[in-house]
Design a protein around this motif. Structure first.
Motif, PDB file in Angstrom:
ATOM      1  N   ASP A  29      -3.163   3.450  -1.903  1.00 40.84           N
ATOM      2  CA  ASP A  29      -3.008   2.085  -2.373  1.00 40.84           C
ATOM      3  C   ASP A  29      -4.327   1.337  -2.291  1.00 40.84           C
ATOM      4  N   ASP A  31      -4.869  -2.129  -2.661  1.00 37.99           N
ATOM      5  CA  ASP A  31      -4.848  -3.563  -2.401  1.00 37.99           C
ATOM      6  C   ASP A  31      -5.373  -3.893  -1.009  1.00 37.99           C
ATOM      7  N   LEU A  75       2.964   3.586   0.420  1.00 34.12           N
ATOM      8  CA  LEU A  75       1.693   3.046  -0.069  1.00 34.12           C
ATOM      9  C   LEU A  75       0.644   4.134  -0.262  1.00 34.12           C
ATOM     10  N   ASP A 235      -1.248  -8.826  -2.514  1.00 35.78           N
ATOM     11  CA  ASP A 235      -0.365  -8.073  -3.409  1.00 35.78           C
ATOM     12  C   ASP A 235       0.498  -7.072  -2.646  1.00 35.78           C
ATOM     13  N   LEU A 236       0.153  -6.836  -1.391  1.00 31.54           N
ATOM     14  CA  LEU A 236       0.924  -5.886  -0.592  1.00 31.54           C
ATOM     15  C   LEU A 236       2.378  -6.330  -0.413  1.00 31.54           C
ATOM     16  N   LYS A 239       4.596  -4.722  -2.951  1.00 34.82           N
ATOM     17  CA  LYS A 239       4.634  -3.267  -2.771  1.00 34.82           C
ATOM     18  C   LYS A 239       5.453  -2.884  -1.542  1.00 34.82           C
ATOM     19  N   LYS A 242       9.185  -3.288  -2.255  1.00 38.20           N
ATOM     20  CA  LYS A 242       9.681  -2.134  -3.020  1.00 38.20           C
ATOM     21  C   LYS A 242       9.948  -0.952  -2.096  1.00 38.20           C
ATOM     22  N   ALA A 243       9.043  -0.738  -1.132  1.00 39.71           N
ATOM     23  CA  ALA A 243       9.215   0.359  -0.171  1.00 39.71           C
ATOM     24  C   ALA A 243      10.434   0.127   0.715  1.00 39.71           C
TER      25      ALA A 243
END
Length: 279
Positions: A29, A31, A75, A235-236, A239, A242-243
């Motif tokens: 990842d 970000d 990630l 932006d994490l 993400k 979603k995880a």
């Protein structure tokens, strides 16, 4: 001689080019997470059994550790890529703002004051303030029964004061240096009850040495929405959300709850929906 120098220079240039290509091909990842050479730094508690604990052999375990490890993998990071860092309650916002960690999973309750400073993914667990009592104690069946009882929490915590202010004004507050000291007091009958989040209490009660000695009263005195803290504007957040959704859907979340809290017969809430903050 000149030929050898040119050849050596060319070799160095080639090596640098290969290195640059390898770095550019890293699929982790991007970000800002793990910017230190393919590593990701995660803040956790290291002294809360069942939540986040550093064991004597240097390993880390607990529900928050399992959640953080799952998220890191989503990630693009393996367990060996994770650098764990202790995140004390008073330091969490500062750690994120300074970039000391990429994210924090440390029994981190979402509230307005904290949201003004950092962003939260989740929540991933709905906990409640509760009390832990001896397994054979049938005298505390309601928060009001804590009146005239010796109620313990750690120094600086607001948990015990919340009970005294709102539910049991005659409770005798006892402040100890750590939860383990309170627990010893309950075990030795010097203390009647220990109060903090039920997830933390369950973590302690689930330890092998305490099996069958304690029980949670199940009072659910407050709602504590545990979130994963990230730097403001990162932006994490999306993400990680979603995880977390995937962790619930594939059964990994329930498995982690059972593994870390199951021995204490912890009646956990269902996995919360992302963005659903229970007041």
């Amino acid at each position: 001689m000149k030929l050898r120098k040119v050849t050596a220079a060319a070799s160095v240039a080639l090596a640098l080019a290969v290195t640059a290509t390898a770095c550019g091909g890293d699929d982790k990842d991007s970000d800002n997470a793990g910017s230190g050479g393919g590593k990701i730094t995660i803040g956790i508690k290291i002294d809360q059994p069942g939540i986040g604990q550093k064991t004597p052999d240097g390993k880390y375990k607990g529900f928050d550790v399992d959640v953080a490890t799952y998220v890191a993998k989503a990630l693009g990071y393996d367990a060996g890529d994770i650098e764990w860092k202790e995140a004390k309650s008073a330091d969490r916002e500062t750690m994120l703002q300074r970039g000391d960690v990429d994210f924090i999973a440390a029994s981190y309750s979402i509230n307005e004051e904290r949201e003004a400073k950092v962003d939260f993914a989740g929540p991933y667990l709905l906990a409640h303030q509760d009390v832990l009592i001896r397994a054979n104690d049938n005298s505390i069946k309601d928060p009001k029964d804590l009146n005239s009882k010796k109620l313990c929490s750690v120094t600086g915590s607001t948990s015990a004061q919340n009970v005294k202010d709102k539910l049991a004004p005659k409770a005798q507050l006892q402040e100890y240096g750590g939860y383990s000291e309170c627990l010893t007091g309950v075990e030795n009958k010097a203390i009647d009850a220990l109060t903090t989040d039920d997830s933390i209490l369950a973590g302690y009660a689930a330890q092998a040495e305490f099996k069958g000695k304690f029980k949670l009263a199940g009072f659910k005195m407050t709602n504590e929405n545990y979130g994963i803290g990230v730097k403001k504007g990162s932006d994490l957040k999306a993400k990680i959300n979603k995880a977390l959704e995937k962790m619930v859907s594939d059964g990994s979340w329930e498995k982690a709850v059972t593994a870390n809290f199951g021995p204490a017969n912890y009646k956990n809430e269902p996995a919360p929906k992302i963005g659903n903050i229970v007041k």
